[in-house]
Design an enzyme around this catalytic site. Structure first.
Site, mmCIF file in Angstrom:
data_model
loop_
_atom_site.group_PDB
_atom_site.id
_atom_site.type_symbol
_atom_site.label_atom_id
_atom_site.label_comp_id
_atom_site.label_asym_id
_atom_site.label_seq_id
_atom_site.Cartn_x
_atom_site.Cartn_y
_atom_site.Cartn_z
ATOM 1 N N GLY A 48 0.778 -1.236 0.000
ATOM 2 C CA GLY A 48 0.000 0.000 0.000
ATOM 3 C C GLY A 48 0.807 1.282 0.000
ATOM 4 C CD GLU A 103 1.359 0.967 6.957
ATOM 5 O OE1 GLU A 103 1.005 1.024 5.773
ATOM 6 O OE2 GLU A 103 1.198 -0.048 7.655
ATOM 7 C CG ASP A 104 -1.501 2.077 2.681
ATOM 8 O OD1 ASP A 104 -1.044 1.668 3.772
ATOM 9 O OD2 ASP A 104 -2.122 1.347 1.900
ATOM 10 C CG ASP A 107 -8.330 -0.226 9.444
ATOM 11 O OD1 ASP A 107 -9.191 -0.191 10.320
ATOM 12 O OD2 ASP A 107 -8.588 -0.282 8.241
ATOM 13 C CE LYS A 135 -10.473 3.031 7.646
ATOM 14 N NZ LYS A 135 -10.959 1.688 7.170
ATOM 15 C CG PHE A 156 -13.272 -1.000 2.426
ATOM 16 C CD1 PHE A 156 -12.189 -1.632 3.019
ATOM 17 C CD2 PHE A 156 -13.454 -1.137 1.053
ATOM 18 C CE1 PHE A 156 -11.302 -2.394 2.266
ATOM 19 C CE2 PHE A 156 -12.577 -1.909 0.301
ATOM 20 C CZ PHE A 156 -11.502 -2.528 0.905
ATOM 21 C CB VAL A 157 -10.633 4.324 1.757
ATOM 22 C CG1 VAL A 157 -11.601 5.252 2.456
ATOM 23 C CG2 VAL A 157 -9.476 3.956 2.689
ATOM 24 C CG ASP A 163 -5.929 -4.376 -1.743
ATOM 25 O OD1 ASP A 163 -5.543 -3.904 -0.658
ATOM 26 O OD2 ASP A 163 -6.250 -5.569 -1.888
ATOM 27 N NE ARG A 169 -2.378 -3.645 -3.949
ATOM 28 C CZ ARG A 169 -2.413 -3.849 -2.629
ATOM 29 N NH1 ARG A 169 -2.281 -2.843 -1.806
ATOM 30 N NH2 ARG A 169 -2.572 -5.064 -2.143
HETATM 31 C C1 PRP Z 1 -2.922 -2.397 5.075
HETATM 32 C C2 PRP Z 1 -2.176 -1.073 5.247
HETATM 33 C C3 PRP Z 1 -1.511 -1.236 6.580
HETATM 34 C C4 PRP Z 1 -2.455 -2.135 7.346
HETATM 35 C C5 PRP Z 1 -3.260 -1.321 8.285
HETATM 36 O O1 PRP Z 1 -2.036 -3.345 4.558
HETATM 37 O O2 PRP Z 1 -1.251 -0.846 4.228
HETATM 38 O O3 PRP Z 1 -0.244 -1.832 6.472
HETATM 39 O O4 PRP Z 1 -3.335 -2.762 6.398
HETATM 40 O O5 PRP Z 1 -4.144 -2.141 8.990
HETATM 41 P P1 PRP Z 1 -4.046 -2.371 10.565
HETATM 42 O O6 PRP Z 1 -3.783 -1.034 11.204
HETATM 43 O O7 PRP Z 1 -5.422 -2.896 10.893
HETATM 44 O O8 PRP Z 1 -2.981 -3.374 10.827
HETATM 45 P P2 PRP Z 1 -2.490 -4.799 4.079
HETATM 46 O O9 PRP Z 1 -2.173 -5.787 5.167
HETATM 47 O O10 PRP Z 1 -3.912 -4.744 3.583
HETATM 48 O O11 PRP Z 1 -1.486 -5.086 2.888
HETATM 49 P P3 PRP Z 1 -1.270 -4.277 1.506
HETATM 50 O O12 PRP Z 1 -0.595 -2.956 1.856
HETATM 51 O O13 PRP Z 1 -0.395 -5.159 0.708
HETATM 52 O O14 PRP Z 1 -2.640 -4.047 0.891
#
Ligand code: PRP
Length: 185
Positions: A48, A103-104, A107, A135, A156-157, A163, A169
Protein backbone atom coordinates in the site's frame (compact mmCIF):
# COMPACT_ATOMS: atom_id res chain seq x y z
CA UNK A 1 -15.83 -4.71 -12.10
CA UNK A 2 -16.26 -2.32 -15.00
CA UNK A 3 -13.59 -1.45 -17.56
CA UNK A 4 -12.92 1.95 -16.04
CA UNK A 5 -11.93 1.65 -12.42
CA UNK A 6 -13.19 5.21 -11.85
CA UNK A 7 -16.74 4.04 -12.61
CA UNK A 8 -16.66 1.80 -9.52
CA UNK A 9 -16.13 4.73 -7.18
CA UNK A 10 -19.11 6.13 -5.28
CA UNK A 11 -17.28 9.23 -4.10
CA UNK A 12 -13.80 10.65 -3.71
CA UNK A 13 -12.68 11.07 -0.11
CA UNK A 14 -9.22 12.59 -0.66
CA UNK A 15 -8.54 14.09 -4.08
CA UNK A 16 -5.33 14.01 -6.10
CA UNK A 17 -4.60 17.67 -5.38
CA UNK A 18 -5.32 17.25 -1.66
CA UNK A 19 -2.87 14.33 -1.57
CA UNK A 20 -0.19 16.44 -3.24
CA UNK A 21 -0.72 19.24 -0.70
CA UNK A 22 -0.48 16.71 2.15
CA UNK A 23 2.80 15.32 0.73
CA UNK A 24 4.25 18.85 0.56
CA UNK A 25 3.16 19.70 4.10
CA UNK A 26 4.38 16.43 5.62
CA UNK A 27 7.63 16.61 3.64
CA UNK A 28 8.34 20.05 5.06
CA UNK A 29 7.67 18.95 8.65
CA UNK A 30 9.78 15.78 8.34
CA UNK A 31 12.64 17.68 6.67
CA UNK A 32 12.64 20.23 9.49
CA UNK A 33 12.64 17.52 12.19
CA UNK A 34 15.35 15.33 10.69
CA UNK A 35 17.73 17.77 9.01
CA UNK A 36 20.08 17.92 12.03
CA UNK A 37 19.92 14.19 12.69
CA UNK A 38 21.76 11.22 11.18
CA UNK A 39 20.47 9.92 7.82
CA UNK A 40 17.23 7.98 8.15
CA UNK A 41 15.89 4.76 6.76
CA UNK A 42 12.51 5.44 5.17
CA UNK A 43 10.79 2.08 5.51
CA UNK A 44 7.79 1.43 3.28
CA UNK A 45 5.35 -1.33 4.21
CA UNK A 46 4.27 -3.02 1.00
CA UNK A 47 2.19 -2.91 -1.00
CA UNK A 48 0.00 0.00 0.00
CA UNK A 49 2.86 2.43 0.62
CA UNK A 50 4.05 2.59 -3.00
CA UNK A 51 2.24 5.69 -4.39
CA UNK A 52 2.52 7.67 -1.15
CA UNK A 53 6.20 6.88 -0.70
CA UNK A 54 6.86 7.77 -4.33
CA UNK A 55 5.27 11.19 -3.85
CA UNK A 56 6.47 12.13 -0.38
CA UNK A 57 10.17 11.44 -1.06
CA UNK A 58 10.18 14.32 -3.54
CA UNK A 59 9.53 16.64 -0.60
CA UNK A 60 12.07 15.15 1.80
CA UNK A 61 15.20 17.28 1.56
CA UNK A 62 17.34 15.05 3.79
CA UNK A 63 19.69 12.12 3.20
CA UNK A 64 17.70 8.90 3.36
CA UNK A 65 17.84 5.25 2.41
CA UNK A 66 14.72 3.61 1.04
CA UNK A 67 13.90 0.15 2.35
CA UNK A 68 10.81 -2.03 2.22
CA UNK A 69 9.14 -4.76 4.23
CA UNK A 70 6.16 -6.88 3.36
CA UNK A 71 4.51 -8.13 6.50
CA UNK A 72 1.36 -9.89 7.49
CA UNK A 73 0.09 -9.40 11.01
CA UNK A 74 -1.88 -12.15 12.59
CA UNK A 75 -5.27 -10.65 13.21
CA UNK A 76 -5.94 -12.66 16.36
CA UNK A 77 -4.92 -9.85 18.67
CA UNK A 78 -1.45 -11.20 19.45
CA UNK A 79 1.09 -8.44 19.31
CA UNK A 80 4.44 -9.67 20.58
CA UNK A 81 7.53 -9.47 18.34
CA UNK A 82 7.19 -13.10 17.32
CA UNK A 83 3.65 -12.78 16.01
CA UNK A 84 4.36 -11.39 12.62
CA UNK A 85 4.76 -13.11 9.29
CA UNK A 86 7.44 -11.48 7.21
CA UNK A 87 6.95 -12.02 3.49
CA UNK A 88 9.91 -9.79 2.66
CA UNK A 89 12.33 -8.42 5.22
CA UNK A 90 14.28 -5.15 5.35
CA UNK A 91 17.57 -5.53 3.53
CA UNK A 92 20.00 -3.55 5.67
CA UNK A 93 21.24 -3.57 9.30
CA UNK A 94 19.10 -1.31 11.49
CA UNK A 95 20.97 -1.31 14.80
CA UNK A 96 21.32 2.27 16.03
CA UNK A 97 19.41 3.73 13.05
CA UNK A 98 16.59 6.26 12.92
CA UNK A 99 13.70 4.69 11.06
CA UNK A 100 10.67 6.43 9.60
CA UNK A 101 7.95 3.96 8.60
CA UNK A 102 5.84 5.02 5.63
CA UNK A 103 2.24 3.77 5.60
CA UNK A 104 -0.82 4.40 3.48
CA UNK A 105 -3.31 3.82 6.28
CA UNK A 106 -3.50 2.90 9.94
CA UNK A 107 -6.58 0.96 10.85
CA UNK A 108 -6.54 -1.31 13.92
CA UNK A 109 -2.86 -0.48 14.52
CA UNK A 110 -1.91 -4.18 14.69
CA UNK A 111 0.48 -4.13 11.72
CA UNK A 112 2.42 -1.12 12.95
CA UNK A 113 2.48 -2.27 16.54
CA UNK A 114 4.16 -5.54 15.60
CA UNK A 115 6.56 -3.91 13.12
CA UNK A 116 7.64 -1.18 15.56
CA UNK A 117 8.24 -3.77 18.29
CA UNK A 118 10.25 -5.90 15.90
CA UNK A 119 12.44 -2.98 14.77
CA UNK A 120 13.12 -1.86 18.34
CA UNK A 121 13.83 -5.46 19.32
CA UNK A 122 16.46 -5.52 16.55
CA UNK A 123 18.12 -2.41 17.97
CA UNK A 124 16.72 0.52 15.98
CA UNK A 125 17.52 3.77 17.78
CA UNK A 126 14.26 5.49 17.02
CA UNK A 127 11.12 4.52 15.09
CA UNK A 128 8.51 7.04 13.92
CA UNK A 129 5.62 6.75 11.50
CA UNK A 130 4.28 8.82 8.64
CA UNK A 131 0.87 7.81 7.33
CA UNK A 132 -1.26 9.34 4.63
CA UNK A 133 -4.51 8.27 6.28
CA UNK A 134 -5.38 7.66 9.89
CA UNK A 135 -8.58 5.90 10.91
CA UNK A 136 -8.51 6.29 14.73
CA UNK A 137 -12.10 5.06 15.16
CA UNK A 138 -10.93 1.58 14.06
CA UNK A 139 -8.01 1.38 16.49
CA UNK A 140 -7.66 -1.78 18.58
CA UNK A 141 -4.13 -1.07 19.80
CA UNK A 142 -3.44 2.48 21.02
CA UNK A 143 -0.95 3.99 18.61
CA UNK A 144 -0.41 7.58 17.57
CA UNK A 145 1.72 8.18 14.48
CA UNK A 146 3.92 11.28 14.57
CA UNK A 147 3.03 12.44 11.06
CA UNK A 148 -0.56 12.13 9.82
CA UNK A 149 -1.75 13.33 6.41
CA UNK A 150 -5.46 13.29 7.10
CA UNK A 151 -7.84 11.63 9.56
CA UNK A 152 -10.73 9.76 7.98
CA UNK A 153 -13.91 8.14 9.35
CA UNK A 154 -14.29 4.38 9.77
CA UNK A 155 -15.06 3.63 6.11
CA UNK A 156 -13.55 1.17 3.68
CA UNK A 157 -11.37 3.07 1.22
CA UNK A 158 -9.51 2.17 -1.95
CA UNK A 159 -7.07 3.91 -4.29
CA UNK A 160 -3.63 5.48 -4.04
CA UNK A 161 -2.14 2.17 -2.88
CA UNK A 162 -5.17 0.73 -1.15
CA UNK A 163 -6.97 -2.24 -2.65
CA UNK A 164 -10.13 -4.24 -2.77
CA UNK A 165 -9.19 -7.80 -3.74
CA UNK A 166 -5.86 -6.40 -5.01
CA UNK A 167 -7.51 -3.97 -7.47
CA UNK A 168 -7.87 -0.16 -7.39
CA UNK A 169 -4.38 0.53 -5.98
CA UNK A 170 -3.64 2.56 -9.12
CA UNK A 171 -6.38 5.14 -8.61
CA UNK A 172 -4.74 8.57 -8.16
CA UNK A 173 -7.12 9.48 -5.32
CA UNK A 174 -8.66 7.82 -2.25
CA UNK A 175 -12.29 6.88 -2.71
CA UNK A 176 -15.20 4.80 -1.54
CA UNK A 177 -16.45 1.90 -3.66
CA UNK A 178 -19.99 1.62 -4.93
CA UNK A 179 -22.03 -0.92 -2.98
CA UNK A 180 -22.69 -3.14 -5.98
CA UNK A 181 -18.95 -3.66 -6.56
CA UNK A 182 -18.43 -5.23 -3.15
CA UNK A 183 -19.17 -8.94 -2.87
CA UNK A 184 -21.72 -9.77 -0.24
CA UNK A 185 -20.05 -12.31 2.01
C1 PRP B 1 -2.92 -2.40 5.07
C2 PRP B 1 -2.18 -1.07 5.25
C3 PRP B 1 -1.51 -1.24 6.58
C4 PRP B 1 -2.46 -2.13 7.35
C5 PRP B 1 -3.26 -1.32 8.29
O1 PRP B 1 -2.04 -3.35 4.56
O2 PRP B 1 -1.25 -0.85 4.23
O3 PRP B 1 -0.24 -1.83 6.47
O4 PRP B 1 -3.33 -2.76 6.40
O5 PRP B 1 -4.14 -2.14 8.99
P1 PRP B 1 -4.05 -2.37 10.56
O6 PRP B 1 -3.78 -1.03 11.20
O7 PRP B 1 -5.42 -2.90 10.89
O8 PRP B 1 -2.98 -3.37 10.83
P2 PRP B 1 -2.49 -4.80 4.08
O9 PRP B 1 -2.17 -5.79 5.17
O10 PRP B 1 -3.91 -4.74 3.58
O11 PRP B 1 -1.49 -5.09 2.89
P3 PRP B 1 -1.27 -4.28 1.51
O12 PRP B 1 -0.60 -2.96 1.86
O13 PRP B 1 -0.39 -5.16 0.71
O14 PRP B 1 -2.64 -4.05 0.89
Amino acid sequence: MTKSIHDDIERILVSESEIQEICKKLGKAITADYKTKEPIILLGLLKGCVPFMGDIIKHLNIPLEMEFMDVESYKGGVSSTGDIKIRMDINTPIKGRNILICEDIIDTGKTLDTVIKLLLHRGAKNVEVVTLLDKPAARVIPLKPKYIGITIPKEFVVGYGMDYKEYYRNLPYVGILKNNVIDKE
